[in-house]
Design a protein around this motif. Structure first.
Motif, PDB file in Angstrom:
ATOM      1  N   ASP A 256     -73.734 -45.926  38.075  1.00 40.11           N
ATOM      2  CA  ASP A 256     -74.440 -45.816  36.898  1.00 40.11           C
ATOM      3  C   ASP A 256     -75.666 -45.287  37.242  1.00 40.11           C
ATOM      4  O   ASP A 256     -76.735 -46.079  37.810  1.00 40.11           O
ATOM      5  N   THR A 257     -76.016 -44.127  36.808  1.00 37.77           N
ATOM      6  CA  THR A 257     -77.393 -43.618  36.854  1.00 37.77           C
ATOM      7  C   THR A 257     -78.434 -43.566  35.673  1.00 37.77           C
ATOM      8  O   THR A 257     -79.402 -43.035  36.028  1.00 37.77           O
ATOM      9  N   ASN A 258     -78.280 -44.554  34.727  1.00 36.87           N
ATOM     10  CA  ASN A 258     -79.114 -44.705  33.761  1.00 36.87           C
ATOM     11  C   ASN A 258     -80.223 -45.544  34.251  1.00 36.87           C
ATOM     12  O   ASN A 258     -80.186 -46.202  34.918  1.00 36.87           O
ATOM     13  N   LYS A 259     -81.408 -45.353  33.569  1.00 34.78           N
ATOM     14  CA  LYS A 259     -82.588 -45.923  34.050  1.00 34.78           C
ATOM     15  C   LYS A 259     -83.135 -46.747  32.973  1.00 34.78           C
ATOM     16  O   LYS A 259     -83.160 -46.023  31.789  1.00 34.78           O
TER      17      LYS A 259
ATOM     18  N   THR B   4     -88.914 -50.761  25.173  1.00 39.18           N
ATOM     19  CA  THR B   4     -88.313 -50.256  26.426  1.00 39.18           C
ATOM     20  C   THR B   4     -88.268 -48.900  26.220  1.00 39.18           C
ATOM     21  O   THR B   4     -88.416 -48.198  25.113  1.00 39.18           O
ATOM     22  N   MET B   5     -87.844 -48.095  27.376  1.00 35.39           N
ATOM     23  CA  MET B   5     -87.608 -46.694  27.729  1.00 35.39           C
ATOM     24  C   MET B   5     -86.304 -46.666  28.537  1.00 35.39           C
ATOM     25  O   MET B   5     -86.315 -47.140  29.770  1.00 35.39           O
ATOM     26  N   THR B   6     -85.419 -45.859  28.041  1.00 32.76           N
ATOM     27  CA  THR B   6     -84.351 -45.876  28.710  1.00 32.76           C
ATOM     28  C   THR B   6     -83.703 -44.280  29.045  1.00 32.76           C
ATOM     29  O   THR B   6     -83.881 -43.408  28.030  1.00 32.76           O
ATOM     30  N   TYR B   7     -83.464 -43.838  30.248  1.00 30.67           N
ATOM     31  CA  TYR B   7     -83.017 -42.599  30.456  1.00 30.67           C
ATOM     32  C   TYR B   7     -81.491 -42.884  30.548  1.00 30.67           C
ATOM     33  O   TYR B   7     -80.925 -43.586  31.316  1.00 30.67           O
ATOM     34  N   ILE B   8     -80.732 -41.957  29.596  1.00 31.44           N
ATOM     35  CA  ILE B   8     -79.343 -42.081  29.216  1.00 31.44           C
ATOM     36  C   ILE B   8     -78.946 -40.688  30.126  1.00 31.44           C
ATOM     37  O   ILE B   8     -78.989 -39.734  29.563  1.00 31.44           O
ATOM     38  N   ASP B   9     -78.109 -40.911  31.194  1.00 33.50           N
ATOM     39  CA  ASP B   9     -77.885 -39.632  32.035  1.00 33.50           C
ATOM     40  C   ASP B   9     -76.791 -38.791  31.188  1.00 33.50           C
ATOM     41  O   ASP B   9     -76.796 -37.688  31.513  1.00 33.50           O
ATOM     42  N   ASP B  10     -75.823 -39.332  30.438  1.00 30.16           N
ATOM     43  CA  ASP B  10     -74.827 -38.772  29.694  1.00 30.16           C
ATOM     44  C   ASP B  10     -75.730 -38.156  28.814  1.00 30.16           C
ATOM     45  O   ASP B  10     -75.807 -38.687  27.740  1.00 30.16           O
TER      46      ASP B  10
ATOM     47  N   HIS C 150     -82.262 -31.089  41.695  1.00 28.25           N
ATOM     48  CA  HIS C 150     -82.658 -30.456  42.926  1.00 28.25           C
ATOM     49  C   HIS C 150     -83.363 -31.454  43.704  1.00 28.25           C
ATOM     50  O   HIS C 150     -84.023 -32.311  42.950  1.00 28.25           O
ATOM     51  N   LEU C 151     -83.406 -31.408  45.041  1.00 32.39           N
ATOM     52  CA  LEU C 151     -84.200 -32.348  45.794  1.00 32.39           C
ATOM     53  C   LEU C 151     -85.572 -32.572  45.446  1.00 32.39           C
ATOM     54  O   LEU C 151     -86.239 -33.202  45.721  1.00 32.39           O
ATOM     55  N   ASP C 152     -86.029 -31.195  45.467  1.00 37.22           N
ATOM     56  CA  ASP C 152     -87.545 -31.204  44.978  1.00 37.22           C
ATOM     57  C   ASP C 152     -88.083 -31.698  43.755  1.00 37.22           C
ATOM     58  O   ASP C 152     -89.157 -31.596  43.361  1.00 37.22           O
ATOM     59  N   GLU C 153     -86.857 -31.862  42.878  1.00 37.00           N
ATOM     60  CA  GLU C 153     -87.443 -32.198  41.237  1.00 37.00           C
ATOM     61  C   GLU C 153     -87.470 -33.730  41.459  1.00 37.00           C
ATOM     62  O   GLU C 153     -86.276 -34.208  41.470  1.00 37.00           O
ATOM     63  N   LYS C 154     -88.632 -34.318  40.980  1.00 37.92           N
ATOM     64  CA  LYS C 154     -88.606 -35.889  40.958  1.00 37.92           C
ATOM     65  C   LYS C 154     -89.211 -36.208  39.615  1.00 37.92           C
ATOM     66  O   LYS C 154     -90.288 -35.470  39.322  1.00 37.92           O
ATOM     67  N   TYR C 155     -88.850 -37.226  38.976  1.00 33.77           N
ATOM     68  CA  TYR C 155     -89.141 -37.421  37.525  1.00 33.77           C
ATOM     69  C   TYR C 155     -89.757 -39.082  37.520  1.00 33.77           C
ATOM     70  O   TYR C 155     -89.126 -39.842  38.305  1.00 33.77           O
ATOM     71  N   MET C 156     -90.652 -39.388  36.743  1.00 31.37           N
ATOM     72  CA  MET C 156     -90.886 -41.032  36.341  1.00 31.37           C
ATOM     73  C   MET C 156     -91.095 -40.901  35.089  1.00 31.37           C
ATOM     74  O   MET C 156     -91.497 -40.071  34.146  1.00 31.37           O
ATOM     75  N   MET C 157     -90.568 -42.190  34.540  1.00 29.90           N
ATOM     76  CA  MET C 157     -90.871 -42.469  33.096  1.00 29.90           C
ATOM     77  C   MET C 157     -92.125 -43.576  33.148  1.00 29.90           C
ATOM     78  O   MET C 157     -92.253 -44.368  33.884  1.00 29.90           O
ATOM     79  N   TRP C 158     -92.870 -43.157  31.872  1.00 25.97           N
ATOM     80  CA  TRP C 158     -94.260 -43.936  31.877  1.00 25.97           C
ATOM     81  C   TRP C 158     -93.998 -44.546  30.533  1.00 25.97           C
ATOM     82  O   TRP C 158     -93.608 -43.814  29.503  1.00 25.97           O
ATOM     83  N   LEU C 159     -94.190 -45.884  30.277  1.00 27.30           N
ATOM     84  CA  LEU C 159     -94.115 -46.508  28.919  1.00 27.30           C
ATOM     85  C   LEU C 159     -95.370 -47.508  28.636  1.00 27.30           C
ATOM     86  O   LEU C 159     -96.003 -48.011  29.431  1.00 27.30           O
ATOM     87  N   TRP C 160     -95.984 -47.237  27.538  1.00 28.76           N
ATOM     88  CA  TRP C 160     -97.228 -47.870  27.000  1.00 28.76           C
ATOM     89  C   TRP C 160     -96.879 -48.727  25.566  1.00 28.76           C
ATOM     90  O   TRP C 160     -96.199 -48.048  24.958  1.00 28.76           O
TER      91      TRP C 160
ATOM     92  N   GLU D 168     -89.636 -46.045  38.944  1.00 25.93           N
ATOM     93  CA  GLU D 168     -89.295 -45.452  40.220  1.00 25.93           C
ATOM     94  C   GLU D 168     -88.686 -43.808  39.896  1.00 25.93           C
ATOM     95  O   GLU D 168     -88.492 -43.502  38.792  1.00 25.93           O
ATOM     96  N   TRP D 169     -89.073 -43.057  40.996  1.00 30.06           N
ATOM     97  CA  TRP D 169     -88.708 -41.776  41.047  1.00 30.06           C
ATOM     98  C   TRP D 169     -87.262 -41.538  40.945  1.00 30.06           C
ATOM     99  O   TRP D 169     -86.364 -42.261  41.241  1.00 30.06           O
ATOM    100  N   PHE D 170     -86.829 -40.475  40.114  1.00 32.71           N
ATOM    101  CA  PHE D 170     -85.350 -40.242  39.970  1.00 32.71           C
ATOM    102  C   PHE D 170     -85.258 -38.886  39.571  1.00 32.71           C
ATOM    103  O   PHE D 170     -86.046 -37.972  39.212  1.00 32.71           O
TER     104      PHE D 170
END
Length: 130
Positions: A35-38, A48-54, A105-115, A126-128
């Motif tokens: 499950d790669t959703n975050k 809430t903030m959700t990353y839906i991988d699909d 790619h290994l050098d691509e890193k993302y973070m979600m921020w929620l206010w 976390e980084w993903f």
């Protein structure tokens, strides 16, 4: 000679049954457990903030009718934290969504921020990557 090949075939079938019996449940469990959703959540049930991988969708939900709403951002850590997308929700029914193609790619890193738009600190994931 026929008896030798017959014994060999029976032994081969037994080994194949053992391999299939052992690997099939493990593969099924691994596939089902992936499950790669975050998801990140604000305190006090505000949103809430959700990353839906699909489909690479980002969904932001204001979960309290307090008149302030919530804002979520996707930021790229590989290039100085620029905001890639921003999604705001509040004042309407349902959640808001926006798509962004997250790299793998290994050098691509993302973070979600929620206010919470009423003030306070951001909640950060976390980084993903994909």
């Amino acid at each position: 000679m026929v008896k030798y090949f017959s014994s060999l075939a029976v032994a081969g079938a037994a080994v194949a049954a053992i391999v299939v019996g052992v690997s099939t449940p493990a593969m099924a469990a691994g596939a089902g457990a992936l499950d790669t959703n975050k998801k990140i959540s604000l305190p006090n049930g505000r949103g809430t903030m959700t990353y839906i991988d699909d489909g690479d969708m980002f969904q932001v939900c204001d979960t309290r009718a307090d008149g302030h709403g919530v804002t979520g951002q996707l930021r790229n850590g590989a290039s100085g934290f620029p905001t890639m997308i921003e999604v705001t929700d509040g004042g309407d029914a349902g959640c808001d969504k926006k798509g962004y193609n997250v790299g793998n790619h290994l050098d691509e890193k993302y973070m979600m921020w929620l206010w919470w738009n009423g003030g306070g600190d951001a909640v950060v994931s976390e980084w993903f990557n994909e």
